[in-house]
Scaffold this active site. Structure first.
Site, PDB file in Angstrom:
ATOM      1  N   SER A   1       0.862  -1.182   0.000  1.00 38.79           N
ATOM      2  CA  SER A   1       0.000   0.000   0.000  1.00 38.79           C
ATOM      3  C   SER A   1       0.898   1.232   0.000  1.00 38.79           C
ATOM      4  CB  SER A   1      -0.881   0.009   1.246  1.00 38.79           C
ATOM      5  OG  SER A   1      -0.061   0.228   2.381  1.00 38.79           O
ATOM      6  N   LYS A   2       0.262   2.408  -0.171  1.00 38.86           N
ATOM      7  CA  LYS A   2       1.027   3.660  -0.129  1.00 38.86           C
ATOM      8  C   LYS A   2       1.730   3.799   1.206  1.00 38.86           C
ATOM      9  CE  LYS A   2      -0.001   6.874  -3.571  1.00 38.86           C
ATOM     10  NZ  LYS A   2      -1.310   6.915  -4.194  1.00 38.86           N
ATOM     11  N   ARG A   3       1.010   3.392   2.279  1.00 40.24           N
ATOM     12  CA  ARG A   3       1.579   3.514   3.620  1.00 40.24           C
ATOM     13  C   ARG A   3       2.800   2.597   3.767  1.00 40.24           C
ATOM     14  NH1 ARG A   3      -0.899   2.011   8.510  1.00 40.24           N
ATOM     15  NH2 ARG A   3      -3.004   2.526   7.813  1.00 40.24           N
TER      16      ARG A   3
END
Ligand code: GLU
Length: 497
Positions: free
Chosen positions: A257-259
């Site tokens: 994910s982006k995180r």
């Protein structure tokens, strides 16, 4: 088997973020296919999502691709016979094709308000149904719909998905995949603001741009049947579809994910190409690494230059299974490719890393350093850490490390003084001239050679670990070596009580 018929492939990023590993791999495979078949690699910017548009992203994509060495043959910056290559400049083209689908009965205007759609969605969710459009506007008589459109009533254009039967979609590496039509949605092709969505825009462009192979991520599999339906509705010949494997987190547990991507940066790792450049990875290694994430030549060859890949890449050997991102492999490839560089080339690439670290490296010294640095670098970013001391006016030895284990402070002081004598007696400090006398000194003083080298290394480099010390001293020069030893002697003198 490589491709022989000229293939036209496209890389079609949306300028909503930065080029990451997944995109870079797609672009790389595109490039390889185009080059090995004598075809064209097209860069198309899919910027119809005006809300998520990020100024500067297009340039960042181009910079990253240039850095990787993946030059396109047609694109927004260089033009080409099938332009424009920016979707925002093709709005009218999509509207024409949308109109064609409406006229042929494959699409229809939908006037449902956002409120109605929201209500529908929450009702479906409450019933634990998959949210989808209920076909409310599907059967409005075409003349009535056309009149409402002409009167300026807000609307979208939806695809009129067949309600029964199934569609079999062929993927070059996954084979046939059959989807039931009644599971598919009447997806939106054109939004109420007049901008076409991917489902229409990309299909129209791939057709008009004569794309022969569509390589894209496996995240497009759920809408694959819609895309095949759109092609059929137009009566167009489909390209070869290739849905590339997904990347999983380094742990192998789930999609990145982006995180997760942001977290990685804390460990000096990244999935973004321009970050990798800053971290001291070289494009040769990134390409090699990316190529092997989803493709293999055989079960043992792992070193590939871009030219090797053009020659050996085989689209049929792509592996559709998801793969975890393995950063130690990247480190490994980076080391391999750094060792493969011409030393002048390495010099040119490593110099900015010294400069960024605040040093003022001169080419003559750098040139002498390359033979001892080249075998030791994992990333270019390591260079100032391993070898910054070459460009320091003075180094600050660690007093504790100047006194190795099992050596007393008086012994260490004595050793440093004797080292000074021995080295100053040499015409020049080199491996040939220096190693023997220093070993002899260790013996004479009853010290382990390692301990004496340790004192010398600490004094000259200020580091516990450095490139081989005699080669290092040869480059630094006798005068500086003696000056640094003198400084170490002074430190040791203060440590005697
Ligand atoms: N613009 C799409 C994306 O960024 C391209 C997908 C495709 O290659 O077809 O995901």
């Amino acid at each position: 088997m490589t491709l022989t018929k000229p293939a036209r492939v496209r890389f079609a990023p949306s300028p909503t973020g930065r080029l990451h590993l997944g995109g870079a791999r797609t672009a790389l495979y595109d490039y390889l296919i185009a080059r090995q078949s004598g075809g064209q690699f097209v860069l198309r910017i899919e910027d119809t999502d005006r809300k998520r548009f990020l100024p500067g992203a297009e340039q960042e994509f181009m910079d990253a691709l240039h850095w990787l060495g993946l030059q396109w043959d047609e694109g927004p910056d260089i033009g080409g016979p099938y332009g424009p290559y920016r979707q925002s400049e093709r709005k009218e083209i999509y509207l024409q094709y949308a109109q064609q689908l409406v006229e042929s009965g494959h699409a229809y205007p939908c006037f449902c308000t956002p409120e109605r759609l929201e209500k529908l969605r929450s009702e479906q969710q409450a019933r634990k149904q998959q949210p989808r459009y209920d076909g409310h506007c599907r059967n409005i008589p075409p003349e009535e719909a056309a009149a409402r459109v002409a009167a300026g009533e807000p609307h979208v254009i939806r695809f009129k998905m067949p309600r029964d039967g199934s569609v079999t979609c062929h993927d070059l590496i996954r084979g046939d995949i059959t989807y039931r039509n009644d599971q598919l949605d009447d997806s939106i092709l054109v939004k109420s603001d007049g901008w076409a969505l991917y489902h229409l825009a990309a299909m129209v462009d791939d057709h008009l741009m004569k794309i022969t192979h569509v390589l894209r991520g496996a995240e497009w599999l759920p809408t694959f049947p819609l895309h095949v339906h759109v092609y059929r509705a137009f009566g167009w010949e489909q390209p070869e579809w290739v849905h590339l494997s997904l990347f999983l987190k380094p742990s192998g547990k789930g999609k990145m994910s982006k995180r997760d991507a942001a977290e990685l940066m804390k460990d000096g790792r990244s999935v973004y190409i321009t970050d990798l450049r800053g971290l001291g990875y070289i494009p040769e290694a990134v390409n090699n690494w990316a190529a092997l994430m989803g493709w293999s030549y055989d079960d043992h060859t792992e070193f590939f230059t871009l030219a090797d890949l053009v020659e050996k890449f085989d689209i049929r050997r792509l592996n559709p299974s998801p793969a975890a991102i393995n950063f130690s492999k990247l480190d490994h490839f980076n080391g391999l490719h750094i060792r493969h560089l011409d030393q002048e080339d390495l010099l040119r690439r490593v110099k900015p890393f010294f400069e960024q670290a605040g040093y003022h490296p001169d080419d003559a010294t750098l040139r002498k350093m390359m033979p001892i640095l080249q075998p030791r670098l994992k990333t270019l970013d390591d260079a100032p850490v391993v070898a910054g001391f070459f460009f320091r006016e003075e180094v600050e030895p660690d007093p504790q490390r100047l006194v190795p284990k099992k050596v007393t402070p008086p012994q260490a002081l004595e050793a440093a003084k004797r080292l000074y004598e021995v080295l100053s007696a040499l015409p020049e400090v080199t491996l040939e001239s220096g190693e023997q006398p220093v070993r002899a000194l260790a013996e004479e003083m009853g010290l382990k050679a390692g301990a004496l080298f340790g004192i010398l290394r600490e004094a000259v480099t200020g580091q516990a670990v450095s490139p081989p010390i005699f080669e290092t001293m040869e480059i630094i020069g006798k005068e500086t070596v003696l000056k640094r030893l003198q400084h170490a002697i002074e430190i040791l003198e203060t440590m005697q009580n």
